[in-house]
Scaffold this motif. Structure first.
Motif, PDB file in Angstrom:
ATOM      1  N   SER A  86       0.828  -1.205   0.000  1.00 28.31           N
ATOM      2  CA  SER A  86       0.000   0.000   0.000  1.00 28.31           C
ATOM      3  C   SER A  86       0.860   1.251   0.000  1.00 28.31           C
ATOM      4  O   SER A  86       0.561   2.229  -0.695  1.00 28.31           O
ATOM      5  N   PHE A  87       1.940   1.242   0.780  1.00 29.69           N
ATOM      6  CA  PHE A  87       2.837   2.404   0.816  1.00 29.69           C
ATOM      7  C   PHE A  87       3.522   2.607  -0.532  1.00 29.69           C
ATOM      8  O   PHE A  87       3.731   3.741  -0.965  1.00 29.69           O
ATOM      9  N   VAL A  88       3.881   1.510  -1.179  1.00 28.61           N
ATOM     10  CA  VAL A  88       4.532   1.622  -2.488  1.00 28.61           C
ATOM     11  C   VAL A  88       3.585   2.247  -3.508  1.00 28.61           C
ATOM     12  O   VAL A  88       3.978   3.098  -4.316  1.00 28.61           O
ATOM     13  N   SER A  89       2.317   1.852  -3.472  1.00 23.41           N
ATOM     14  CA  SER A  89       1.354   2.356  -4.460  1.00 23.41           C
ATOM     15  C   SER A  89       0.793   3.722  -4.081  1.00 23.41           C
ATOM     16  O   SER A  89       0.437   4.520  -4.942  1.00 23.41           O
ATOM     17  N   GLY A  90       0.681   3.984  -2.767  1.00 25.06           N
ATOM     18  CA  GLY A  90       0.093   5.245  -2.313  1.00 25.06           C
ATOM     19  C   GLY A  90      -1.402   5.335  -2.584  1.00 25.06           C
ATOM     20  O   GLY A  90      -1.968   6.426  -2.594  1.00 25.06           O
ATOM     21  N   ASP A  91      -2.046   4.212  -2.784  1.00 23.24           N
ATOM     22  CA  ASP A  91      -3.475   4.182  -3.135  1.00 23.24           C
ATOM     23  C   ASP A  91      -4.316   3.888  -1.895  1.00 23.24           C
ATOM     24  O   ASP A  91      -4.206   2.805  -1.311  1.00 23.24           O
ATOM     25  N   PRO A  92      -5.175   4.825  -1.458  1.00 24.28           N
ATOM     26  CA  PRO A  92      -5.998   4.577  -0.274  1.00 24.28           C
ATOM     27  C   PRO A  92      -6.968   3.411  -0.456  1.00 24.28           C
ATOM     28  O   PRO A  92      -7.314   2.729   0.506  1.00 24.28           O
ATOM     29  N   ARG A  93      -7.418   3.184  -1.689  1.00 27.15           N
ATOM     30  CA  ARG A  93      -8.339   2.062  -1.912  1.00 27.15           C
ATOM     31  C   ARG A  93      -7.613   0.730  -1.750  1.00 27.15           C
ATOM     32  O   ARG A  93      -8.193  -0.247  -1.288  1.00 27.15           O
ATOM     33  N   LEU A  94      -6.352   0.691  -2.131  1.00 30.43           N
ATOM     34  CA  LEU A  94      -5.574  -0.520  -1.898  1.00 30.43           C
ATOM     35  C   LEU A  94      -5.360  -0.721  -0.403  1.00 30.43           C
ATOM     36  O   LEU A  94      -5.356  -1.857   0.088  1.00 30.43           O
ATOM     37  N   MET A  95      -5.204   0.397   0.327  1.00 27.21           N
ATOM     38  CA  MET A  95      -5.079   0.314   1.770  1.00 27.21           C
ATOM     39  C   MET A  95      -6.332  -0.313   2.384  1.00 27.21           C
ATOM     40  O   MET A  95      -6.258  -1.116   3.317  1.00 27.21           O
ATOM     41  N   LEU A  96      -7.497   0.040   1.871  1.00 31.17           N
ATOM     42  CA  LEU A  96      -8.744  -0.563   2.336  1.00 31.17           C
ATOM     43  C   LEU A  96      -8.830  -2.032   1.915  1.00 31.17           C
ATOM     44  O   LEU A  96      -9.273  -2.890   2.686  1.00 31.17           O
ATOM     45  N   ALA A  97      -8.410  -2.302   0.694  1.00 34.74           N
ATOM     46  CA  ALA A  97      -8.502  -3.668   0.168  1.00 34.74           C
ATOM     47  C   ALA A  97      -7.561  -4.622   0.889  1.00 34.74           C
ATOM     48  O   ALA A  97      -7.786  -5.839   0.884  1.00 34.74           O
ATOM     49  N   LYS A  98      -6.515  -4.077   1.534  1.00 39.48           N
ATOM     50  CA  LYS A  98      -5.571  -4.946   2.235  1.00 39.48           C
ATOM     51  C   LYS A  98      -6.250  -5.753   3.334  1.00 39.48           C
ATOM     52  O   LYS A  98      -5.849  -6.878   3.640  1.00 39.48           O
ATOM     53  N   ASP A  99      -7.298  -5.172   3.936  1.00 33.97           N
ATOM     54  CA  ASP A  99      -8.013  -5.896   4.978  1.00 33.97           C
ATOM     55  C   ASP A  99      -8.679  -7.147   4.418  1.00 33.97           C
ATOM     56  O   ASP A  99      -8.733  -8.186   5.088  1.00 33.97           O
ATOM     57  N   SER A 100      -9.181  -7.038   3.188  1.00 31.63           N
ATOM     58  CA  SER A 100      -9.774  -8.218   2.565  1.00 31.63           C
ATOM     59  C   SER A 100      -8.683  -9.227   2.206  1.00 31.63           C
ATOM     60  O   SER A 100      -8.928 -10.441   2.198  1.00 31.63           O
ATOM     61  N   GLY A 101      -7.487  -8.716   1.922  1.00 30.08           N
ATOM     62  CA  GLY A 101      -6.362  -9.617   1.666  1.00 30.08           C
ATOM     63  C   GLY A 101      -6.027 -10.437   2.899  1.00 30.08           C
ATOM     64  O   GLY A 101      -5.720 -11.631   2.810  1.00 30.08           O
ATOM     65  N   VAL A 102      -6.101  -9.784   4.062  1.00 31.19           N
ATOM     66  CA  VAL A 102      -5.883 -10.500   5.317  1.00 31.19           C
ATOM     67  C   VAL A 102      -6.943 -11.587   5.485  1.00 31.19           C
ATOM     68  O   VAL A 102      -6.639 -12.732   5.800  1.00 31.19           O
ATOM     69  N   SER A 103      -8.210 -11.218   5.256  1.00 30.61           N
ATOM     70  CA  SER A 103      -9.306 -12.177   5.417  1.00 30.61           C
ATOM     71  C   SER A 103      -9.153 -13.375   4.488  1.00 30.61           C
ATOM     72  O   SER A 103      -9.331 -14.528   4.897  1.00 30.61           O
ATOM     73  N   SER A 104      -8.829 -13.093   3.224  1.00 28.73           N
ATOM     74  CA  SER A 104      -8.733 -14.187   2.259  1.00 28.73           C
ATOM     75  C   SER A 104      -7.564 -15.115   2.573  1.00 28.73           C
ATOM     76  O   SER A 104      -7.691 -16.342   2.474  1.00 28.73           O
ATOM     77  N   THR A 105      -6.433 -14.534   2.964  1.00 32.31           N
ATOM     78  CA  THR A 105      -5.264 -15.361   3.285  1.00 32.31           C
ATOM     79  C   THR A 105      -5.522 -16.207   4.512  1.00 32.31           C
ATOM     80  O   THR A 105      -5.192 -17.399   4.551  1.00 32.31           O
ATOM     81  N   VAL A 106      -6.107 -15.590   5.536  1.00 28.43           N
ATOM     82  CA  VAL A 106      -6.434 -16.344   6.746  1.00 28.43           C
ATOM     83  C   VAL A 106      -7.461 -17.436   6.433  1.00 28.43           C
ATOM     84  O   VAL A 106      -7.343 -18.570   6.911  1.00 28.43           O
ATOM     85  N   ALA A 107      -8.458 -17.099   5.599  1.00 28.62           N
ATOM     86  CA  ALA A 107      -9.481 -18.078   5.234  1.00 28.62           C
ATOM     87  C   ALA A 107      -8.858 -19.276   4.527  1.00 28.62           C
ATOM     88  O   ALA A 107      -9.166 -20.437   4.844  1.00 28.62           O
TER      89      ALA A 107
END
Length: 237
Positions: A86-107
């Motif tokens: 997210s820091f590399v891209s600087g995209d706030p929407r990617l920052m929000l999407a990271k939470d779903s990345g956590v969910s999917s990986t944990v799932a």
């Protein structure tokens, strides 16, 4: 299993059980609006700084327990990787999407653990079923090891509990990804927390009805059967 050295007989309160969830949801949400509205930080910066508390809490939990917790470690790794991207891209929407990345990986990790025969959610479920009782702990060991008559059914329910949570988290991931790129950022900040809480409630309700509830009944029956058998054995001797 969580240990309580101060008062071994004390049962966790509702606040104790949900305190981590409250911290991971309420603190980042409040921090975001404080940093953005009161301190004037950009949307991206506010999102980034509000993600610090859950990450720090996860690290502290691992340090305090002084042992590997597969689920906590997985969440931490995914959080760190997502934050870096997210820091590399600087995209706030990617920052929000990271939470779903956590969910999917944990799932996926949870579902894989079921496939490998070591359901990841068991570690979190066991304390609620055993309740710190020695007889129930012994009954758990017999049911898990195959020494009890209901062992096969007990293990099926154990696996089912993790499957339910894996599927719930995958569904939550899809909803949050769609929301991250279609809903206004300020709205998705709080809506994402709502989606998470709803997913948690569904996981508890469905997992409890299909797995944890029947497991608790089997555990109680096994502990009772063992207590009834001991006097009979003593009398025969």
């Amino acid at each position: 299993m969580t240990k309580n050295t101060g008062n071994p007989g004390r049962k966790p309160s509702m606040l104790d059980n949900f305190k981590p969830l409250l911290i991971d949801v309420a603190v980042p949400l409040g921090s975001y609006y404080l940093l953005k509205e009161a301190l004037g930080l950009s949307t991206f910066a506010a999102l980034a700084w509000s993600s610090v508390v859950p990450a720090v809490r996860t690290v502290w939990g691992l340090v305090r327990e002084r042992r590997a917790n597969a689920l906590a470690a997985l969440i931490l790794v995914v959080n760190v990787v997502s934050l870096v991207l997210s820091f590399v891209s600087g995209d706030p929407r990617l920052m929000l999407a990271k939470d779903s990345g956590v969910s999917s990986t944990v799932a996926l990790g949870i579902l894989l653990s079921v496939r490998l025969g070591k359901p990841m959610m068991t570690e979190g479920m066991k304390p609620f079923l055993v309740k710190g009782d020695a007889a129930r702990e012994a009954a758990w060991q017999r049911l898990m090891s195959g020494q009890a008559a209901g062992s096969a059914a007990f293990r099926r329910r154990e696996r089912l509990f993790s499957v339910v949570w894996g599927l719930v988290l995958l569904a939550e991931c899809v909803v949050r990804v769609v929301g991250a790129y279609t809903v206004p950022v300020d709205t998705m900040v709080w809506l994402g927390s709502v989606v998470l809480v709803v997913a948690m409630v569904i996981g508890f309700v469905v997992g409890g009805a299909l797995a944890a509830g029947p497991m608790e009944e089997m555990l109680t029956a096994e502990a009772a059967a063992d207590r009834a058998e001991r006097p009979a054995v003593g009398a025969a001797a």
